[in-house]
Design a protein around this motif. Structure first.
Motif, PDB file in Angstrom:
ATOM      1  N   PRO A 502       0.824  -1.205   0.000  1.00 54.11           N
ATOM      2  CA  PRO A 502       0.000   0.000   0.000  1.00 54.11           C
ATOM      3  C   PRO A 502       0.859   1.256   0.000  1.00 54.11           C
ATOM      4  O   PRO A 502       1.953   1.282   0.564  1.00 54.11           O
ATOM      5  N   LEU A 503       0.354   2.286  -0.611  1.00 52.18           N
ATOM      6  CA  LEU A 503       1.034   3.575  -0.633  1.00 52.18           C
ATOM      7  C   LEU A 503       0.881   4.257   0.726  1.00 52.18           C
ATOM      8  O   LEU A 503      -0.206   4.280   1.310  1.00 52.18           O
ATOM      9  N   GLU A 504       1.973   4.818   1.235  1.00 51.24           N
ATOM     10  CA  GLU A 504       1.962   5.492   2.526  1.00 51.24           C
ATOM     11  C   GLU A 504       1.852   6.998   2.326  1.00 51.24           C
ATOM     12  O   GLU A 504       2.701   7.610   1.666  1.00 51.24           O
ATOM     13  N   ILE A 505       0.815   7.598   2.897  1.00 47.79           N
ATOM     14  CA  ILE A 505       0.675   9.054   2.921  1.00 47.79           C
ATOM     15  C   ILE A 505       0.851   9.469   4.378  1.00 47.79           C
ATOM     16  O   ILE A 505      -0.002   9.168   5.220  1.00 47.79           O
ATOM     17  N   ALA A 506       1.962  10.146   4.675  1.00 44.62           N
ATOM     18  CA  ALA A 506       2.393  10.369   6.048  1.00 44.62           C
ATOM     19  C   ALA A 506       2.294  11.840   6.442  1.00 44.62           C
ATOM     20  O   ALA A 506       2.189  12.726   5.591  1.00 44.62           O
ATOM     21  N   PRO A 507       2.356  12.134   7.745  1.00 43.97           N
ATOM     22  CA  PRO A 507       2.578  13.512   8.175  1.00 43.97           C
ATOM     23  C   PRO A 507       3.933  13.986   7.655  1.00 43.97           C
ATOM     24  O   PRO A 507       4.801  13.157   7.328  1.00 43.97           O
ATOM     25  N   PRO A 508       4.178  15.298   7.559  1.00 42.73           N
ATOM     26  CA  PRO A 508       5.485  15.783   7.074  1.00 42.73           C
ATOM     27  C   PRO A 508       6.646  15.238   7.898  1.00 42.73           C
ATOM     28  O   PRO A 508       7.691  14.888   7.363  1.00 42.73           O
TER      29      PRO A 508
END
Length: 838
Positions: A502-508
């Motif tokens: 899965p693609l990870e969309i993280a905090p900055p």
């Protein structure tokens, strides 16, 4: 509440495949799916946990009878034990979610969940329904039923308690109520903005014969599910074993079975079946208006199908899709005349299902493959993802790649969309993402019994339905057809080959606190280390929110010029302001590029499931307790996996993981105590041979502490120097009163004096798999019981043996120590601390 179009929800509810984003397209699968086109029946199986489902029955219903088949597991298995790692609670639930999805890929069924949280073993349904919040979980079940529209519902367990676990019985109680509630417009009327009411034909109980419980009888309706599927090359017993063997955290690897196998059923509600599971249900196209011509066309296509040239069927399949579309338009006109009747019919539902099936068949027969990938595994929220869209046509079918779109973009026309046979087309694109990729059921803090879901329309989905995706638009044999593909990251592992994750969309910037619990037994400061990781170029600061009763220094730590992928560590000094007992949570704040976040980073990786990444709250616990320790050096024998060694290191012990060679040939006298991990005597077969050495260590003056084991599958019955028996008895109420039977017991007085106060604040449960038939040589200083249960002294037994001491405990220290429960620390330290004069 955020809303998602119901057509999208219905589509996403049935998306289970992740090992690849394109569905299988081999000839066997194509022929199976051709058969499914002409079957319009559905079955929903209902139980409480991962592994409760009957995988052989699911495989038979999905692959032999070609019904749309689903499994509704009310929980994600969060409360169980983990036989392959140290993850517990919601982390274990994440793994078991993926194990269930892997199982469904094997047996062909679909997977659904409610918001119920598996809070651990429950002795009765009343406790379960109270902690779950019955009305919420029932509403979730009604929502799934109204979406899935099962003709037949099957529950794994009865309402009368033969299933043992209170969760099991509760699942059956709820299934009965949901059967009627789903058809009642007065129940959960808010759902009717998106779905229609639905009445299943019957609710059955799939009776069973396992353990010492046989609920089957010759007069029950039965089905032989032991057949062989030549297209799949497997019997349903083989498929079931492959499916069930995915439950690795529970140690449920199963042998493949072949030959006749009967499943028995008892009718709970609705008409009883006489000859067939679907008696009284029309599972052909005749159940829909204008369906007969479609059925005839499917039969014609199936008869003409050429496995050597599947692309030859594409024009006929496309024409069939057009026929379905045309009957939809006709049906809409029909609805204006018979609106109420048609609103409750199955046509619109089956149109959606068969349209998707047809589209996938068309792509498979055309040799059309297409997927969308990111160039990197992770991105920061708000950044642009660099994508690669790929498509290839591996036949001479008439296919043109017209355009594509994302949730943030309108359709983008493909300039040269003509797909030449065998030529891979790759298109670069950018997509901006505005949401962190957190599992939807973990987005908000939750209580003991259920997850807090921010958007009720997501309930039922095994994974996030709004994950980034790309819509492809093709013209195939003259007809425009659209498809969705989830956006993923793909890479090549040298040992395992091509891997999807899965693609990870993280905090900055994420902030990982080194330890989850910091235990203080004096006013000396401790260093709290925080590991930071940048997911974008960033500057900012790190701080810990002020906490009453604690001094934190410095107030903040600045950082500048960090690049994506940079990792660094900062340290804060934390000191109790006085010596009074105090337990407090603290939170780390990462401010990056002007915005503040408070989330860590956690990766879970096992080869049998996709990589799991979540962003838990950047929080930990400060515990100031009156704790005395004795001894220093601990030998630890690993079991099924626990975090007890880390907890002991936190309070100053040196913990060494013992090897077999060290146990057999080493000098064990150097250890002040030796501890066996949870279930060690279930999972470590070598303990049969190591046990004499461990008992010799005790006899010579050592201190052996054995943590709980399951009564089934013990590698030896000789667990201690004197006899006792492990039994399946528990105290599941973490608030259950504890009676101290022997106030003078050494383990309750040295080095810490244990009182009733030390049993406050425990989590989930007190004791599991307690002991009975205890030899008089053992002393049992504690007694406890759940409400309405008999008192038991089987949670802790202690015996002197030779010059040393042997301790067996079924108290759940493996849960309490990582949770920072002060009294559990004090008692466990006592178990490790044998007075020198003994």
């Amino acid at each position: 509440m955020k809303r998602v179009p119901i057509t999208l929800i219905l589509f996403l509810l049935c998306q289970n495949i992740f090992s690849q984003t394109s569905p299988p397209s081999d000839i066997g699968t194509i022929q199976q799916n051709l058969k499914k086109l002409n079957v319009l029946g559905s079955v929903l199986y209902i139980a409480a946990h991962p592994d409760d489902e009957n995988t052989r029955l699911l495989g038979y219903l999905a692959q032999e009878k070609h019904y749309r088949t689903g499994y509704l597991s009310l929980t994600r298995g969060d409360g169980g034990q983990n036989l392959i790692g140290t993850e517990q609670g919601e982390l274990l639930g994440l793994i078991r979610t993926q194990e269930l999805l892997a199982a469904r890929r094997m047996d062909g069924a679909e997977q659904f969940f409610s918001r119920a949280n598996d809070f651990g073993f429950s002795k009765n349904p009343e406790e379960t329904l109270k902690l779950w919040d019955k009305d919420k979980i029932l509403g979730d079940m009604v929502w799934v039923i109204r979406n899935f529209r099962p003709d037949v519902m099957i529950c794994r367990f009865p309402t009368t308690g033969e299933g043992g676990h209170g969760n099991h019985t509760a699942s059956a109680i709820l299934a009965q109520e949901a059967f009627s509630a789903a058809a009642d417009p007065k129940r959960y009327p808010e759902q009717l903005k998106y779905v229609n009411v639905w009445q299943a034909k019957r609710l059955l109980w799939n009776t069973f014969n396992f353990g010492n419980t046989n609920t089957t009888s010759p007069d029950q309706f039965k089905i032989n599910v032991g057949g062989y599927n030549p297209l799949l090359g497997k019997s349903y017993g083989e498929i079931a074993a492959e499916s069930r063997s995915n439950h690795k955290t529970q140690g449920f690897g199963a042998a493949k079975q072949r030959g006749d196998a009967f499943e028995f059923f008892k009718t709970i509600l609705g008409d009883a079946p006489k000859n067939d599971l679907m008696d009284g249900v029309d599972v052909t196209w005749n159940r829909t208006p204008f369906g007969a011509p479609i059925a005839a066309q499917i039969q014609k296509i199936t008869k003409a199908f050429n496995s050597d040239a599947p692309q030859a069927s594409v024009p006929a399949l496309v024409a069939l899709l057009g026929e379905v579309d045309q009957t939809v338009a006709t049906n809409k006109a029909f609805q204006t005349v018979r609106l109420t009747e048609v609103a409750n019919s199955s046509y619109d539902y089956w149109h959606k299902q068969k349209t998707k099936d047809l589209k996938d068949l068309i792509a498979a027969c055309a040799g059309l493959w297409f997927e969308a990938y990111s160039n990197d595994a992770s991105y920061a929220v708000g950044d642009s993802i660099e994508l690669r869209l790929q498509a290839i046509k591996q036949s001479n079918a008439d296919v043109k790649f017209d355009s594509f779109s994302t949730s943030q973009s309108n359709y983008v026309v493909v300039k040269d969309g003509a797909l030449a046979e065998g030529q891979l087309q790759t298109i670069p694109f950018k997509l901006k993402v505005d949401k962190i990729s957190q599992p939807y059921w973990l987005e908000s803090p939750h209580g003991i019994g259920s997850y807090a879901i921010n958007d009720d329309l997501k309930v039922g989905n095994p994974e996030n339905p709004d994950a980034p995706a790309v819509t492809y638009k093709f013209t195939i044999a003259g007809k425009e057809i659209t498809y969705n593909r989830k956006l993923v990251f793909k890479y090549v592992d040298p040992a395992r080959g091509e891997i999807y994750q899965p693609l990870e969309i993280a905090p900055p910037v994420t902030a990982n606190i080194a330890d989850k619990v910091y235990v203080f037994n004096n006013t000396k400061p401790q260093s709290v280390q925080v590991k930071l990781k940048a997911f974008t170029n960033a500057s900012g600061s790190i701080s810990i929110k002020p906490v009453a009763g604690w001094k934190i220094s410095p107030e903040k730590i600045d950082f500048t010029g960090k690049n994506k992928g940079d990792e660094w560590t900062v340290a804060f000094s934390v000191t109790p302001t006085d010596s009074k007992p105090n337990t407090s949570n603290f939170e780390v704040i990462a401010t990056a590029n002007g915005k503040s976040f408070s989330q860590g980073l956690l990766n879970i990786k096992y080869n049998h499931v996709p990589a799991i990444t979540i962003f838990p709250p950047a929080q930990a616990k400060l515990v100031n307790i009156d704790l005395k320790t004795a001894g220093k050096k601990i030998g630890y024998i690993a079991g099924a996996g626990d975090l007890v060694p880390d907890a002991l290191r936190e309070v100053g012990y040196e913990v060494h993981q013992l090897t077999e060679n060290e146990i057999i040939n080493g000098d064990l006298s150097v250890y002040d105590a030796i501890v066996t991990g949870v279930r060690a005597y279930n999972v470590n077969g070598r303990l049969t041979y190591e046990q004499p050495k461990l008992l010799e260590y005790v006899k010579n003056g050592g201190n052996l502490v054995v943590q709980y084991n399951n009564n089934n599958g013990l590698v030896t019955r000789e667990l201690g120097p004197y006899p006792f028996r492990v039994v399946n008895e528990r105290v599941t109420d973490e608030f259950a009163p504890v009676t101290i039977l022997d106030k003078n017991s050494e383990v309750l007085n040295y080095p810490n004096i244990i009182t009733q106060e030390d049993f406050k604040g425990w989590v989930q449960e007190r004791s599991v798999y307690m002991v009975s038939s205890i030899d008089p040589q053992y002393k049992a200083p504690l007694q406890m019981n759940d409400p309405d249960a008999s008192p038991s002294n089987g949670s802790l037994i202690v015996a002197n043996y030779g010059k040393g001491r042997y301790v067996y405990t079924s108290l759940v220290f493996f849960r309490e120590l990582p949770a920072g429960v002060p009294g559990a620390y004090r008692l466990f330290i006592n178990l490790l601390s044998k007075p020198k004069n003994q």
